[in-house]
Design an enzyme around this catalytic site. Structure first.
Site, PDB file in Angstrom:
ATOM      1  N   LYS A  13      21.028  45.640  24.820  1.00 13.39           N
ATOM      2  CA  LYS A  13      19.734  45.834  24.148  1.00 13.39           C
ATOM      3  C   LYS A  13      19.129  44.504  23.710  1.00 13.39           C
ATOM      4  CE  LYS A  13      21.546  48.572  20.945  1.00 13.39           C
ATOM      5  NZ  LYS A  13      22.951  48.636  21.391  1.00 13.39           N
ATOM      6  N   ARG A  88      18.548  55.758  15.799  1.00 11.94           N
ATOM      7  CA  ARG A  88      19.815  56.039  16.467  1.00 11.94           C
ATOM      8  C   ARG A  88      20.506  57.289  15.940  1.00 11.94           C
ATOM      9  NH1 ARG A  88      23.595  50.808  16.607  1.00 11.94           N
ATOM     10  NH2 ARG A  88      21.646  49.684  16.466  1.00 11.94           N
ATOM     11  N   ARG A 160      30.297  37.828  16.110  1.00 12.86           N
ATOM     12  CA  ARG A 160      29.898  38.761  15.047  1.00 12.86           C
ATOM     13  C   ARG A 160      31.130  39.417  14.425  1.00 12.86           C
ATOM     14  NH1 ARG A 160      25.037  42.554  17.253  1.00 12.86           N
ATOM     15  NH2 ARG A 160      26.439  44.137  16.422  1.00 12.86           N
ATOM     16  N   ARG A 171      32.387  52.191  16.454  1.00 13.55           N
ATOM     17  CA  ARG A 171      30.972  52.097  16.869  1.00 13.55           C
ATOM     18  C   ARG A 171      30.698  52.980  18.093  1.00 13.55           C
ATOM     19  NH1 ARG A 171      30.557  45.761  17.393  1.00 13.55           N
ATOM     20  NH2 ARG A 171      28.478  46.094  18.247  1.00 13.55           N
TER      21      ARG A 171
END
Ligand code: AP5
Ligand code: MG
Length: 221
Positions: A13, A88, A160, A171
């Site tokens: 994305k 989302r 990250r 996730r």
């Protein structure tokens, strides 16, 4: 042109958003980037968001809707918007429908990047980013010229904190539970375009660019 870009963690994305933004002059709004900014600024919302993000869980809907809404409503220029990673959940999609009406910017297309899980693991564990210009690299698939150093800024790349295998498995699970069902809402509106995101950066970009040129009616070089 107003666009949503969605897909599982690591589906590309952010990588594709950067290209859409540069080519079509569209403003990029990423809910993940907004949260990371709040965390960096050490705000109350940042502390709350970090609690969920570090575990790989979604930040609660009411908080997420409020921060994205605030960002969208303060945006009053002519160019379109590109929403990355929001909505989302189904609750967020319904809330966003009200925002869409308010700002009179109906979504033209939902780009859904489809990538299988094995590849997502490689993408996420190999991701490195520049702290200065946010360019996204991958040590396996899309490495910088000099290992660990940004091609543009010469800064040391970072990983990250939620790009661990443990957080990633949560996730991916959150994606299956909340985001896949949310997509049905947009499928019913007939605006979802599934794109094979497992190909390399260039072929994926070619497909997205051609799609957006058709919608925009204006081919780019
Ligand atoms: P967010 O930052 O949105 O993370 P995400 O959805 O997990 O997606 P990523 O940013 O990890 O991946 P990406 O699809 O952008 O892939 P990228 O282009 O970087 O959200 C983080 C967290 O914030 C969430 O977990 C949640 O806690 C919270 N949050 C955010 N929004 C929320 C919301 N709406 N509601 C509730 N909570 C929310 O690419 C990944 C890697 O792959 C890179 O290394 C890249 O170089 C490589 N790559 C990309 N494309 C290709 C390709 N085609 N070929 C080869 N390599 C590629
Ligand atoms: Mg991203």
């Amino acid at each position: 042109m107003n666009i949503l870009i969605t897909g599982a963690p690591g589906s590309g994305k952010g990588t594709m958003s950067r290209r859409i933004m540069d080519t079509f002059g569209i403003t990029h709004i990423s809910s993940g980037d907004l949260f990371r900014q709040y965390i960096k600024e050490d705000t109350e919302i940042g502390a709350l968001a970090r609690h969920y993000i570090d575990q790989g869980l979604l930040v609660p809907d009411d908080v997420t809707i409020e921060i994205v809404k605030e960002r969208i409503l303060c945006f009053n220029e002519d160019q379109g918007i590109l929403l990355d990673g929001f909505p989302r959940t189904s609750i967020q999609a319904h809330a966003f429908y009200e925002i869409e009406k308010k700002i009179n910017r109906p979504i033209d297309v939902v780009i859904n990047l489809v990538v299988d899980k094995e590849l997502l693991i490689r993408r996420i564990t190999g991701r490195r980013m520049c702290p200065e210009c946010s360019t996204i690299y991958n040590i396996y698939l899309n490495p910088p010229r000099v290992p660990g150093v940004c091609d543009n800024e010469g800064r040391t790349l970072f990983q990250r904190p939620d790009d661990t295998l443990d957080a990633l498995s949560v996730r991916l699970n959150q994606y299956d539970i909340h985001t896949e069902p949310m997509l049905e809402y947009y499928r019913k509106r007939g605006i979802v375009k599934d794109i094979d995101g497992s190909l390399g950066v260039e072929p994926v970009w070619k497909e997205i660019k051609e799609l957006l040129e058709k919608i925009d009616g204006n081919p780019r070089d």
